[in-house]
Design a protein around this motif. Structure first.
Motif, PDB file in Angstrom:
ATOM      1  N   LEU A 157      32.545  56.865  25.876  1.00 43.20           N
ATOM      2  CA  LEU A 157      33.325  57.737  26.751  1.00 43.20           C
ATOM      3  C   LEU A 157      32.549  58.112  28.004  1.00 43.20           C
ATOM      4  O   LEU A 157      33.076  58.061  29.116  1.00 43.20           O
ATOM      5  CB  LEU A 157      33.739  59.005  25.998  1.00 43.20           C
ATOM      6  CG  LEU A 157      34.423  60.093  26.835  1.00 43.20           C
ATOM      7  CD1 LEU A 157      35.714  59.582  27.456  1.00 43.20           C
ATOM      8  CD2 LEU A 157      34.679  61.340  25.981  1.00 43.20           C
ATOM      9  N   TRP A 158      31.293  58.489  27.847  1.00 45.92           N
ATOM     10  CA  TRP A 158      30.539  59.064  28.952  1.00 45.92           C
ATOM     11  C   TRP A 158      30.381  58.111  30.126  1.00 45.92           C
ATOM     12  O   TRP A 158      30.465  58.533  31.288  1.00 45.92           O
ATOM     13  CB  TRP A 158      29.158  59.529  28.478  1.00 45.92           C
ATOM     14  CG  TRP A 158      28.471  60.364  29.499  1.00 45.92           C
ATOM     15  CD1 TRP A 158      28.596  61.705  29.698  1.00 45.92           C
ATOM     16  CD2 TRP A 158      27.557  59.894  30.508  1.00 45.92           C
ATOM     17  NE1 TRP A 158      27.818  62.107  30.754  1.00 45.92           N
ATOM     18  CE2 TRP A 158      27.172  61.019  31.270  1.00 45.92           C
ATOM     19  CE3 TRP A 158      27.034  58.644  30.814  1.00 45.92           C
ATOM     20  CZ2 TRP A 158      26.283  60.911  32.332  1.00 45.92           C
ATOM     21  CZ3 TRP A 158      26.156  58.533  31.887  1.00 45.92           C
ATOM     22  CH2 TRP A 158      25.782  59.658  32.624  1.00 45.92           C
ATOM     23  N   VAL A 159      30.177  56.820  29.857  1.00 48.21           N
ATOM     24  CA  VAL A 159      29.958  55.876  30.962  1.00 48.21           C
ATOM     25  C   VAL A 159      31.186  55.761  31.862  1.00 48.21           C
ATOM     26  O   VAL A 159      31.068  55.401  33.045  1.00 48.21           O
ATOM     27  CB  VAL A 159      29.537  54.481  30.451  1.00 48.21           C
ATOM     28  CG1 VAL A 159      28.190  54.565  29.738  1.00 48.21           C
ATOM     29  CG2 VAL A 159      30.600  53.852  29.553  1.00 48.21           C
ATOM     30  N   SER A 160      32.354  56.092  31.325  1.00 49.98           N
ATOM     31  CA  SER A 160      33.555  56.124  32.157  1.00 49.98           C
ATOM     32  C   SER A 160      33.710  57.464  32.851  1.00 49.98           C
ATOM     33  O   SER A 160      34.133  57.525  34.021  1.00 49.98           O
ATOM     34  CB  SER A 160      34.803  55.830  31.315  1.00 49.98           C
ATOM     35  OG  SER A 160      34.811  54.487  30.880  1.00 49.98           O
ATOM     36  N   ARG A 216      26.375  68.121  29.825  1.00 45.75           N
ATOM     37  CA  ARG A 216      25.405  68.316  28.740  1.00 45.75           C
ATOM     38  C   ARG A 216      24.730  66.986  28.375  1.00 45.75           C
ATOM     39  O   ARG A 216      23.509  66.923  28.173  1.00 45.75           O
ATOM     40  CB  ARG A 216      26.111  68.909  27.530  1.00 45.75           C
ATOM     41  CG  ARG A 216      25.167  69.404  26.434  1.00 45.75           C
ATOM     42  CD  ARG A 216      25.944  70.028  25.285  1.00 45.75           C
ATOM     43  NE  ARG A 216      26.732  71.174  25.733  1.00 45.75           N
ATOM     44  CZ  ARG A 216      28.055  71.209  25.757  1.00 45.75           C
ATOM     45  NH1 ARG A 216      28.755  70.156  25.360  1.00 45.75           N
ATOM     46  NH2 ARG A 216      28.698  72.282  26.170  1.00 45.75           N
ATOM     47  N   LEU A 217      25.524  65.943  28.314  1.00 45.58           N
ATOM     48  CA  LEU A 217      24.950  64.633  28.004  1.00 45.58           C
ATOM     49  C   LEU A 217      24.068  64.136  29.151  1.00 45.58           C
ATOM     50  O   LEU A 217      23.006  63.551  28.923  1.00 45.58           O
ATOM     51  CB  LEU A 217      26.057  63.623  27.718  1.00 45.58           C
ATOM     52  CG  LEU A 217      26.863  63.836  26.438  1.00 45.58           C
ATOM     53  CD1 LEU A 217      27.845  62.696  26.220  1.00 45.58           C
ATOM     54  CD2 LEU A 217      25.955  63.977  25.220  1.00 45.58           C
ATOM     55  N   TYR A 218      24.499  64.398  30.388  1.00 42.80           N
ATOM     56  CA  TYR A 218      23.705  63.929  31.528  1.00 42.80           C
ATOM     57  C   TYR A 218      22.319  64.563  31.550  1.00 42.80           C
ATOM     58  O   TYR A 218      21.364  63.967  32.056  1.00 42.80           O
ATOM     59  CB  TYR A 218      24.434  64.229  32.840  1.00 42.80           C
ATOM     60  CG  TYR A 218      23.673  63.728  34.053  1.00 42.80           C
ATOM     61  CD1 TYR A 218      23.542  62.366  34.295  1.00 42.80           C
ATOM     62  CD2 TYR A 218      23.065  64.629  34.928  1.00 42.80           C
ATOM     63  CE1 TYR A 218      22.833  61.910  35.393  1.00 42.80           C
ATOM     64  CE2 TYR A 218      22.359  64.176  36.030  1.00 42.80           C
ATOM     65  CZ  TYR A 218      22.244  62.817  36.256  1.00 42.80           C
ATOM     66  OH  TYR A 218      21.525  62.354  37.338  1.00 42.80           O
ATOM     67  N   PHE A 229      20.347  59.439  29.502  1.00 37.45           N
ATOM     68  CA  PHE A 229      21.526  59.323  30.354  1.00 37.45           C
ATOM     69  C   PHE A 229      21.136  59.330  31.830  1.00 37.45           C
ATOM     70  O   PHE A 229      21.675  58.556  32.632  1.00 37.45           O
ATOM     71  CB  PHE A 229      22.510  60.450  30.039  1.00 37.45           C
ATOM     72  CG  PHE A 229      23.232  60.265  28.729  1.00 37.45           C
ATOM     73  CD1 PHE A 229      24.523  59.776  28.695  1.00 37.45           C
ATOM     74  CD2 PHE A 229      22.608  60.577  27.525  1.00 37.45           C
ATOM     75  CE1 PHE A 229      25.194  59.593  27.492  1.00 37.45           C
ATOM     76  CE2 PHE A 229      23.260  60.398  26.313  1.00 37.45           C
ATOM     77  CZ  PHE A 229      24.564  59.908  26.297  1.00 37.45           C
ATOM     78  N   GLN A 230      20.199  60.175  32.201  1.00 33.73           N
ATOM     79  CA  GLN A 230      19.749  60.190  33.587  1.00 33.73           C
ATOM     80  C   GLN A 230      19.020  58.902  33.954  1.00 33.73           C
ATOM     81  O   GLN A 230      19.225  58.342  35.031  1.00 33.73           O
ATOM     82  CB  GLN A 230      18.849  61.396  33.826  1.00 33.73           C
ATOM     83  CG  GLN A 230      19.571  62.730  33.721  1.00 33.73           C
ATOM     84  CD  GLN A 230      18.797  63.859  34.357  1.00 33.73           C
ATOM     85  OE1 GLN A 230      18.059  63.671  35.317  1.00 33.73           O
ATOM     86  NE2 GLN A 230      18.966  65.063  33.833  1.00 33.73           N
TER      87      GLN A 230
END
Length: 310
Positions: A246-249, A278-280, A285-286
């Motif tokens: 989900l996050w990459v989108s 929060r994930l970033y 993720f960064q």
């Protein structure tokens, strides 16, 4: 049938002239034309043709081993970032090599240029060279991520779904134990994929010009916002493959000017926006995100570094 593809939509890739120091010459659509995927409707072969699997015991023919495999990736591509995220989250950077193709392409496909450096494994100037080496006369889709096997000298996989799962599950001997695809959550992750995949991952780029896709996307955001009201993660109270997908989108949402800037901001969905930030804030993720490769300078982006509520 000829289907034109954009970098942000499919991250996909004939051999071209080399530039200085073994790099491909600059992207030149005027000379070479735009990249297209030519598919015969009667051809039953999958778009992502290489589907080899890595296994810890080697039963697939490809044993999980340190230093054996290399990922050809692209900073711009959400499918490729799924793979680099799995590597970073499991701390496999010293086990599996990663290099990046250039961020633009013409009809020759993805290439290695000065921006992101040369191909450190084979010295290819075009990613297609890896596919031609594996299957002479290759006539299919050349994409990132691509998994290369140094031992056999061939492409193992460009199936980003199974590749991500194998990285998460078959390198336990060298992993930090992150366990992003635990057995107990696999059915739930598949259930989430059944609606998040079509609505968000594959729907976001259609939403700018397709009212039905837009409505489906925003309905999915509302549903996700409700799901995340009392949860930091999508499944099982832990970071998993579902969150990666989900996050990459989410991080690319509204990042390009092709009408997506007219869609509502993620901040309209406070729980989803807090979840994304929060994930970033997690180092993996960064480290695997380069906004400049998938955002339009004319589009105002939110501040991903703002701290969400606990």
């Amino acid at each position: 049938m000829t289907v034109s593809q954009t970098a942000s939509a499919t991250c996909a890739s004939p051999t071209g002239s080399a530039g200085p120091s073994g790099y491909a010459s600059p992207t030149d659509v005027a000379t070479h034309g735009a990249y297209t995927i030519r598919r015969d409707p009667a051809d039953p072969r999958p778009l992502y043709r290489f589907t080899g699997r890595i296994t810890a015991d080697g039963s697939s023919g490809y044993r999980a081993e340190p230093g054996r495999y290399h990922i050809y990736s692209g900073w711009f591509c959400p499918w490729a970032q799924r793979i680099t995220l799995q590597i970073a989250l499991n701390e496999l950077e010293d086990v599996i090599g990663v290099s990046y193709v250039d961020n633009s392409r013409d009809a020759r496909g993805w290439a290695f240029r000065e921006t992101n450096g040369p191909d450190p494994v084979n010295g290819f100037t075009l990613l297609r060279d890896a596919y031609e080496t594996t299957e002479p006369g290759f006539d299919g889709h050349v994409s990132v991520p691509t998994l290369w096997d140094r031992e056999t000298g061939r492409v193992v996989s460009n199936d980003y779904v199974t590749l991500g799962i194998d990285l998460a599950t078959q390198f336990g001997e060298w992993s930090n134990g992150a366990d992003t695809y635990p057995e107990r959550l696999r059915a739930e992750i598949a259930g989430l994929e059944s609606w998040i995949g079509p609505a968000v991952n594959r729907g976001v780029h259609r939403a700018a010009n397709d009212e039905a896709a837009r409505a489906t996307l925003l309905d999915a955001f509302t549903r996700l916002d409700g799901r995340l009201a009392d949860a930091h993660y999508l499944a099982g109270g832990q970071l998993s493959e579902a969150d990666i997908r989900l996050w990459v989108s989410l991080v690319r949402y509204r990042g390009r000017a092709h009408g997506l800037d007219r869609l509502p901001p993620l901040s309209d969905y406070p729980n989803l926006w807090a979840y994304a930030r929060r994930l970033y804030r997690l180092p993996a993720f960064q480290a695997t995100t380069d906004f400049t490769t998938f955002t339009d300078p004319a589009v105002a982006l939110p501040d991903w570094n703002t701290s969400p509520a606990a």
